[in-house]
Write a protein that holds these residues in place. Structure first.
Motif, PDB file in Angstrom:
ATOM      1  N   UNK A   1       0.831  -1.195   0.000  1.00 22.73           N
ATOM      2  CA  UNK A   1       0.000   0.000   0.000  1.00 22.73           C
ATOM      3  C   UNK A   1       0.871   1.252   0.000  1.00 22.73           C
ATOM      4  N   UNK A   2       0.415   2.260  -0.729  1.00 24.14           N
ATOM      5  CA  UNK A   2       1.147   3.530  -0.785  1.00 24.14           C
ATOM      6  C   UNK A   2       1.259   4.128   0.623  1.00 24.14           C
ATOM      7  N   UNK A   3       2.476   4.511   0.997  1.00 26.21           N
ATOM      8  CA  UNK A   3       2.783   5.144   2.289  1.00 26.21           C
ATOM      9  C   UNK A   3       2.423   4.250   3.481  1.00 26.21           C
ATOM     10  N   UNK A   4       2.479   2.927   3.282  1.00 24.42           N
ATOM     11  CA  UNK A   4       2.230   1.989   4.376  1.00 24.42           C
ATOM     12  C   UNK A   4       3.393   2.001   5.369  1.00 24.42           C
ATOM     13  N   UNK A   5       3.144   1.499   6.579  1.00 33.00           N
ATOM     14  CA  UNK A   5       4.224   1.326   7.548  1.00 33.00           C
ATOM     15  C   UNK A   5       5.132   0.185   7.083  1.00 33.00           C
ATOM     16  N   UNK A   6       6.412   0.353   7.248  1.00 31.63           N
ATOM     17  CA  UNK A   6       7.346  -0.659   6.759  1.00 31.63           C
ATOM     18  C   UNK A   6       8.654  -0.552   7.519  1.00 31.63           C
ATOM     19  N   UNK A   7       9.525  -1.532   7.277  1.00 38.29           N
ATOM     20  CA  UNK A   7      10.866  -1.519   7.842  1.00 38.29           C
ATOM     21  C   UNK A   7      11.879  -1.854   6.746  1.00 38.29           C
ATOM     22  N   UNK A   8      13.082  -1.376   6.921  1.00 33.37           N
ATOM     23  CA  UNK A   8      14.162  -1.646   5.971  1.00 33.37           C
ATOM     24  C   UNK A   8      15.296  -2.376   6.684  1.00 33.37           C
ATOM     25  N   UNK A   9      15.997  -3.220   5.939  1.00 33.53           N
ATOM     26  CA  UNK A   9      17.145  -3.929   6.518  1.00 33.53           C
ATOM     27  C   UNK A   9      18.169  -4.214   5.432  1.00 33.53           C
TER      28      UNK A   9
END
Length: 273
Positions: free
Chosen positions: A126-134
């Motif tokens: 989803x556009x501008x959804x909560x997420x994490x990067x690694x």
């Protein structure tokens, strides 16, 4: 009672190759201020925002590190996850344009994940959804090699052939630091032998002298046809240098009858080098 490890607050730094409006710089500075301090010698990425575009995803993130020296990333593999830890996208990025980070600094950057990089159906993101990067991993690689043609090669190749070898070397995939790479680029079969031209690349930081070059030759079926150690004298190759060499595989020592050389490959046997 144990002492807590020392932590470091990074300074934000903006790339000169990315024109960021002043208002956006304030936003990045705000996000950066909220991040926890890093322990010594850490590399960290923090996702700021995710946008869906043309069946792909653009992620804006801040990369920061707490090394006491400058950091230049070469290749990184980044993973985008949802808040439950499910992997949404994964891609290897060439970080040349990202540039060099001073000690204990942070820098925002944009990362485009194409449709083939997505690990879930596009409509799950989803556009501008909560997420994490690694980071999945990062490693230093060497990609710019200088081709050395000695007099024998210069005399044996015409201008077009020399140009071909130069362009070949510049188009080869980068290799990890402290590795040697061999790539075959010309194949000729006679009744008695197979002759192959090979490019050797040295990604060590010092000049290497190779006395014996152990090579395996495979045919189109992926079967090993021959395994030989070639005594090549005092073959010297400088750091970040590429040199060609010609090797002859006698058919008398072939391990497979009637190999199919419609395609072929060579590999070095590093443990016996």
């Amino acid at each position: 009672m144990t002492n807590s490890p020392k932590t470091y607050k990074t300074e934000i730094d903006f790339s000169t190759d990315w024109e960021i409006p002043a208002a956006e710089k304030y936003i990045f500075q705000y996000f950066h201020q909220q991040l926890r301090n890093l322990e010594a010698n850490q590399l960290h990425i923090h996702g700021v925002k995710l946008y869906t575009v043309d069946l792909g995803v653009v992620v804006t993130a801040i990369i920061r590190h707490s090394l006491p020296k400058k950091l230049r990333l070469e290749q990184v593999v980044l993973v985008v996850k949802d808040k439950e830890g499910k992997e949404l996208a994964k891609k290897q990025f060439d970080m040349e344009l990202f540039g060099e980070l001073e000690a204990c600094t942070a820098r925002p950057w944009n990362f485009l994940f194409d449709p083939e990089d997505l690990l879930v159906p596009y409509d799950e993101i989803l556009n501008e959804m909560d997420f994490e990067m690694a980071f999945e991993y990062y490693e230093k690689v060497v990609k710019d090699f200088e081709l050395l043609l000695d007099d024998n090669w210069k005399n044996g190749l015409n201008e077009d052939q020399q140009g071909y070898v130069h362009s070949l070397v510049s188009s080869l995939e980068p290799i990890k630091e402290n590795e040697i790479s061999v790539v075959g680029f010309h194949f000729h079969e006679s009744d008695e032998a197979v002759n192959i031209y090979i490019i050797i690349r040295n990604a060590f930081s010092e000049t290497l002298t190779i006395e014996n070059l152990p090579i395996q030759l495979f045919d189109a079926a992926g079967d090993m046809v021959c395994k030989l150690g070639f005594p090549i004298g005092q073959f010297e190759i400088a750091s970040k240098q590429a040199r060609p060499i010609s090797l002859s595989f006698s058919k008398e020592v072939f391990m497979k009858e009637s190999p199919d050389f419609s395609s072929w490959k060579i590999e070095m046997i590093p443990q016996t080098l």
